[in-house]
Design a protein around this motif. Sequence first.
Motif, PDB file in Angstrom:
ATOM      1  N   UNK A  69       1.030   8.094   6.995  1.00 18.34           N
ATOM      2  CA  UNK A  69       0.006   7.318   7.679  1.00 18.34           C
ATOM      3  C   UNK A  69      -1.163   6.856   6.816  1.00 18.34           C
ATOM      4  N   UNK A  70      -0.955   6.775   5.504  1.00 22.27           N
ATOM      5  CA  UNK A  70      -2.054   6.320   4.645  1.00 22.27           C
ATOM      6  C   UNK A  70      -2.013   4.808   4.433  1.00 22.27           C
ATOM      7  N   UNK A  71      -0.957   4.145   4.917  1.00 27.34           N
ATOM      8  CA  UNK A  71      -0.859   2.702   4.759  1.00 27.34           C
ATOM      9  C   UNK A  71       0.185   2.287   3.739  1.00 27.34           C
ATOM     10  N   UNK A  72       1.020   3.251   3.359  1.00 30.03           N
ATOM     11  CA  UNK A  72       2.040   3.035   2.337  1.00 30.03           C
ATOM     12  C   UNK A  72       2.946   1.842   2.645  1.00 30.03           C
ATOM     13  N   UNK A  73       3.499   1.814   3.851  1.00 28.97           N
ATOM     14  CA  UNK A  73       4.460   0.758   4.180  1.00 28.97           C
ATOM     15  C   UNK A  73       3.783  -0.614   4.259  1.00 28.97           C
ATOM     16  N   UNK A  74       2.592  -0.677   4.846  1.00 33.00           N
ATOM     17  CA  UNK A  74       1.880  -1.960   4.941  1.00 33.00           C
ATOM     18  C   UNK A  74       1.585  -2.512   3.551  1.00 33.00           C
ATOM     19  N   UNK A  75       1.195  -1.633   2.636  1.00 35.79           N
ATOM     20  CA  UNK A  75       0.866  -2.078   1.275  1.00 35.79           C
ATOM     21  C   UNK A  75       2.144  -2.458   0.513  1.00 35.79           C
ATOM     22  N   UNK A  76       3.193  -1.660   0.668  1.00 35.46           N
ATOM     23  CA  UNK A  76       4.462  -1.972  -0.006  1.00 35.46           C
ATOM     24  C   UNK A  76       4.998  -3.322   0.454  1.00 35.46           C
ATOM     25  N   UNK A  77       4.946  -3.557   1.761  1.00 37.24           N
ATOM     26  CA  UNK A  77       5.457  -4.827   2.299  1.00 37.24           C
ATOM     27  C   UNK A  77       4.629  -5.995   1.769  1.00 37.24           C
ATOM     28  N   UNK A  78       3.334  -5.776   1.580  1.00 40.46           N
ATOM     29  CA  UNK A  78       2.478  -6.844   1.035  1.00 40.46           C
ATOM     30  C   UNK A  78       2.882  -7.180  -0.398  1.00 40.46           C
ATOM     31  N   UNK A  79       3.158  -6.144  -1.195  1.00 42.55           N
ATOM     32  CA  UNK A  79       3.622  -6.387  -2.568  1.00 42.55           C
ATOM     33  C   UNK A  79       4.966  -7.127  -2.553  1.00 42.55           C
ATOM     34  N   UNK A  80       5.831  -6.734  -1.649  1.00 43.04           N
ATOM     35  CA  UNK A  80       7.140  -7.390  -1.547  1.00 43.04           C
ATOM     36  C   UNK A  80       6.952  -8.869  -1.225  1.00 43.04           C
ATOM     37  N   UNK A  81       5.996  -9.143  -0.347  1.00 43.60           N
ATOM     38  CA  UNK A  81       5.733 -10.533   0.047  1.00 43.60           C
ATOM     39  C   UNK A  81       5.213 -11.330  -1.145  1.00 43.60           C
ATOM     40  N   UNK A  82       4.287 -10.700  -1.898  1.00 43.29           N
ATOM     41  CA  UNK A  82       3.724 -11.378  -3.073  1.00 43.29           C
ATOM     42  C   UNK A  82       4.774 -11.600  -4.154  1.00 43.29           C
ATOM     43  N   UNK A  83       5.643 -10.592  -4.336  1.00 40.98           N
ATOM     44  CA  UNK A  83       6.681 -10.697  -5.363  1.00 40.98           C
ATOM     45  C   UNK A  83       7.744 -11.721  -5.002  1.00 40.98           C
TER      46      UNK A  83
END
Lengths: 291, 288
Positions: A12-26
């Motif tokens: 619940x620290x925001x791991x998935x939201x941040x990972x998905x954002x990187x995936x979107x940027x990449x």
Amino acid sequence: MKEIVVISGKGGTGKTSITASFAFLGGADVIVADCDVDAADMHLLLQPDFARGEDFYSGELAKIHPDNCTQCGKCAEVCRFEAISVIDGMHTVDPLSCEGCGYCARICPTNAIENLSMNVGKWYISSIKTGSLMVHARLGIGADNSGKLVAKVKNEAKRLAEETNKDYIIVDGSPGIGCPVVSSLSGASFVVLVTEPSVSGLHDLKRVYELVKKFNLKAGCIINKSDINEKVTQEIEAFLREENILHIVNLPYDEQFTKAMTNGQTIIESDTNGLKQMIVDSWSKIKLTIN
Amino acid sequence: MKIAIASGKGGTGKTTLSVNLSAYLAEDEEIVLSDLDVEEPNSGLFINARMVHEEEKYKMVPEWKEDQCTLCGICQEVCNFHAVIQLGEMIMVFPELCHGCYACSELCPTDALPMIPKKMGMLKHLQNDKLSFIESRLDVGEEQAVPLIKQSQDYIDEHFTDDILRIYDSPPGTSCPVIEATKDADFVILVTEPTPFGLHDLKIAVETMKELKKPFGVVVNRHGIGNDGVLRYCEDKDIPVLAKIPNDRKIAELYSEGKLIYNEVPEVKQELDKIIAYLRTLKQGGVQ
């Protein structure tokens, strides 16, 4: 090809939201692997098409065939997991307790015990809205998460990345420090630790980093919700300096993350307040560090 | 009565609920709180108590006795976990892969693989007035949480009578550690947040509890964020919603400092009262 693994220790620290954002940027340069197979959520943000799915088998389960069983009880004697008990006069295996060691089947004098191969879930290769591919899985209910399904997801992502000449694999790991986390760390080029400034966040970060160190991996850290507790944020920053962990960014507590998630979007697609820019800069920083 | 506090998704507030509910109940009655999230145990950060007892916890793994070994290869053949491997004239044991089934040890014709204890973690027993707190902590590098969870429950069974209410702070997810932490519970409280992630993982947790045939209810944490998907789901499926803890930055701040919140935020106390009332009804009605 570089493999970036995102973990957090604490959930619940925001791991998935941040990972998905990187995936979107990449975008098309990134193959995504959701290795949090136990509570996989990345698909809610990246909208995979579940184009290809396959059952995954791992481990065994003992099954006693009553016709061949003489009720001698030797199986229950050797079982260290209290998985065999007598129900209505018949020796019976409790599937939730059976570890699949196969010891009972080996010593059964009448060969009445069979080891069934266990279907522990399903894994998929999907097209996602970033213009790339994602490998993800769904662990069966109560299934043994020994890390084998995680390894499968990772290996498939690696294969796809090599075949299609991608620059990066981004892996969303699971919370904790046990088998699935160990499995998602193996072969990583860089580890991104997502934490929050709470006593729990810091405690769990230290434990999971101890594990990262055992693998001799380079790591960076994102402090999410950093303004919730400035004092603990400073303690985390001191820990990062001490351990030579790259401090990637401090992100403020912002309900935009929840709002974006509720709309099935990454923060990159929906933010207007500057969070987006901070994540864009973080992604550049990570790429710069590992290349 | 044993109450397990679990969730599919991590970080939804299991520990917050466990420590606040336990401390509040312990104002009037004896309570045992046990942190069974042995990979990342956090409850202890919120509990001020004095140490009563501390012990190392071990699992049994085989150890190779070279001089007794005939290199027959049976050990390698019987190990389903690849924890015992024959390499040339050597037997290698990988303790982190070993499940402690004893097959290699007991089926070895020359007793060349006796089982020996290997430390996997620590158990601490603390006490503050009516609140007893048991924490187990897996050593970093140990991969299997289940044996330690099981031994923690055994410790509680040995040291406390059945009439004392036990609260188990369980690990996140739905796989083996959660099954071990919840399978002996009389009732399971699933903590979730009202977001698509929360709902998705709640559904998996509900399926898991149905599989285990456990009675359960839901506590919605951070009520007010996200959407009404979780509440609609619970209504559709006839799942009791025991409480809704409001989304409040102050709660997040108190939590971040390692403080209990029920005395600081009146709405939290009210919601805990609702949970306690529900648990009392359960107890009076006999556990289903």
